[in-house]
Design an enzyme around this catalytic site. Structure first.
Site, PDB file in Angstrom:
ATOM      1  CD  GLU A   1     -23.498 -10.609  38.639  1.00  0.00           C
ATOM      2  OE1 GLU A   1     -23.329 -11.680  38.029  1.00  0.00           O
ATOM      3  OE2 GLU A   1     -24.436  -9.838  38.404  1.00  0.00           O
TER       4      GLU A   1
ATOM      5  CD  GLU B   1     -22.126 -16.069  34.582  1.00  0.00           C
ATOM      6  OE1 GLU B   1     -23.345 -16.106  34.810  1.00  0.00           O
ATOM      7  OE2 GLU B   1     -21.461 -15.017  34.568  1.00  0.00           O
TER       8      GLU B   1
END
Length: 427
Positions: free
Chosen positions: A228, A233
């Site tokens: 990932e 974020e």
């Protein structure tokens, strides 16, 4: 109704001034085509041909892990492809396809490498057909957020999904004054997958505010085996982006000093063990030194551009504020070797980028509360979060705030100009 994809394909090359009328026609046709396609799938099952889109079901930033049968090749192809396939078991999930005109070569066009760049455009999402080639997640949030992800048809009807008059893709959170439990939101995944290459995302606005947890990221099959990469974020009122990788056991950082890793980050967060299973799923994060790289500060500065480069040297994330976007990016001829230090860099020396990452799909989502924003509700001290959301809002829990304060989510939306994928003949 079956002519709708053709209308969308024709509209893809119409100049913006002429696209307004076609966009209205295309929007109606897309909605009808999506419903018809779904009904035909149910009625005829395997009789109708299916695209080979990858569907990844995965628990993001949660301590749990999922088993699955998805598989992928670790070969350094550097290509975007619509052929990544796989499924996973554990937490149930589903996606709804948006009627698509995108193929493995994308909605953009490229005759090959330019005289000034070795990178070839392979996939482009922009303008009136931005949402073509994305799957809409329409099941519960794997990160336990207070959201109900809805598909394209329901999202459009609720005013949560649109391409606005500027030609930018918008994805919102429901603003009903009060809700009994959760709010509607949007999560989309590319139908095309890629291994290696360069991903460039240009956004003018991202979700911000207490309870929000937005991300733009990529994910491989059988999480965390395929890896990932969190490109953008953060949560709540943060102003500094955090880029993070999560992997299978074995991927590490040689140092917790960003400079020693070849990164401009202000800090390594989560430690030097990038494995989800042994790091409590903290992974290896790096915090941007820029206080306009996330949230309200990013939006107030007109947004900017994020680029993720994945090659034999490792994985890098670059951030460029709106006023500092390199001309080569705007020209569609990116030259990463001229961009200077990346915001974040995970060197190949201690984390083989072809072993721990493969067959990724790109994802946008906005969840509320959940495993990160919810747990950080009473915390402060992160750049932008000098006061906790509990203190600032007067609500003791994130979930209570979400249920009672619909107007607070007026800034909880993505507005994206484009997402482009490039590859090179040599990675």
């Amino acid at each position: 109704m079956l002519v709708a994809p053709l209308l969308l394909l024709l509209a893809a090359d119409v100049p913006p001034a002429s696209a307004n009328v076609l966009r209205r026609v295309g929007g109606f046709a897309r909605r009808q085509t999506t419903s018809l396609a779904r009904d035909l799938r149910v009625a005829f099952g395997g009789v109708l041909p299916r695209s080979e889109a990858q569907h990844v079901i995965y628990c993001k930033n949660s301590a749990g892990s999922l088993a699955g049968s998805a598989s992928g090749s670790a070969a350094p192809s550097g290509n975007s492809s619509g052929s990544g396939s796989g499924s996973s078991s554990g937490r149930s999930g589903s996606t709804t396809k948006k009627a698509s005109t995108a193929t493995a070569t994308g909605t953009g066009s490229a005759a090959g490498a330019t005289a000034t760049s070795a990178w070839h455009l392979t996939q482009s999402y922009a303008g009136s057909n931005f949402f073509d080639g994305w799957d809409f997640w329409s099941t519960s949030d794997p990160t336990h957020g207070a959201v109900d992800y809805v598909d394209y048809t329901d999202g459009t009807a609720a005013g949560l999904v649109e391409v606005n008059s500027a030609g930018n893709a918008v994805m919102r959170v429901e603003m009903t004054p009060t809700v009994a439990s959760v709010r509607k939101s949007i999560r989309i995944t590319t139908q095309a997958s890629f291994t290696g290459g360069l991903v460039i995302m240009d956004s003018v606005h991202m979700p911000t505010g207490c309870a929000t947890w937005p991300a733009f990221w990529s994910n491989g099959p059988n999480w965390p085996t395929g890896g990932e990469i969190d490109i953008v974020e953060g949560v709540n009122d943060y102003t500094n982006n955090q880029a993070t990788i999560h992997t299978a056991p074995g991927c590490t950082l040689a140092s917790d000093d960003p400079a020693a890793l070849g990164a401009a980050a202000s800090a390594v967060t989560g430690g030097t063990d990038c494995a989800a299973a042994t790091s409590g799923n903290a992974g290896c994060g790096m915090r941007s030194p820029s206080d306009v790289s996330f949230g309200a500060a990013f939006n107030g500065n007109g947004g900017g551009v994020y680029a993720m480069q994945w090659n034999s040297n490792g994985i890098s994330v670059f951030f460029f504020p709106r006023q500092s976007v390199p001309l080569d990016i705007d020209a569609g001829a990116p030259q990463p070797n001229t961009w200077g230090l990346p915001m974040a860099h995970w060197p190949a020396t201690d984390c083989d980028p072809w072993k721990y990452f493969y067959t990724h799909v790109a994802i946008f989502d906005t969840t509320l509360c959940g495993d990160w924003a919810g747990s950080a509700w009473g915390s402060s001290g992160i750049p932008g979060q000098e006061q906790s959301c509990a203190a600032r809002t007067g609500f003791s829990t994130c979930e209570a705030f979400v249920q009672a304060q619909g107007a607070a989510f007026s800034e909880a939306y993505w507005e994206v100009k484009s997402v482009k994928f490039y590859n090179a003949t040599s990675l």
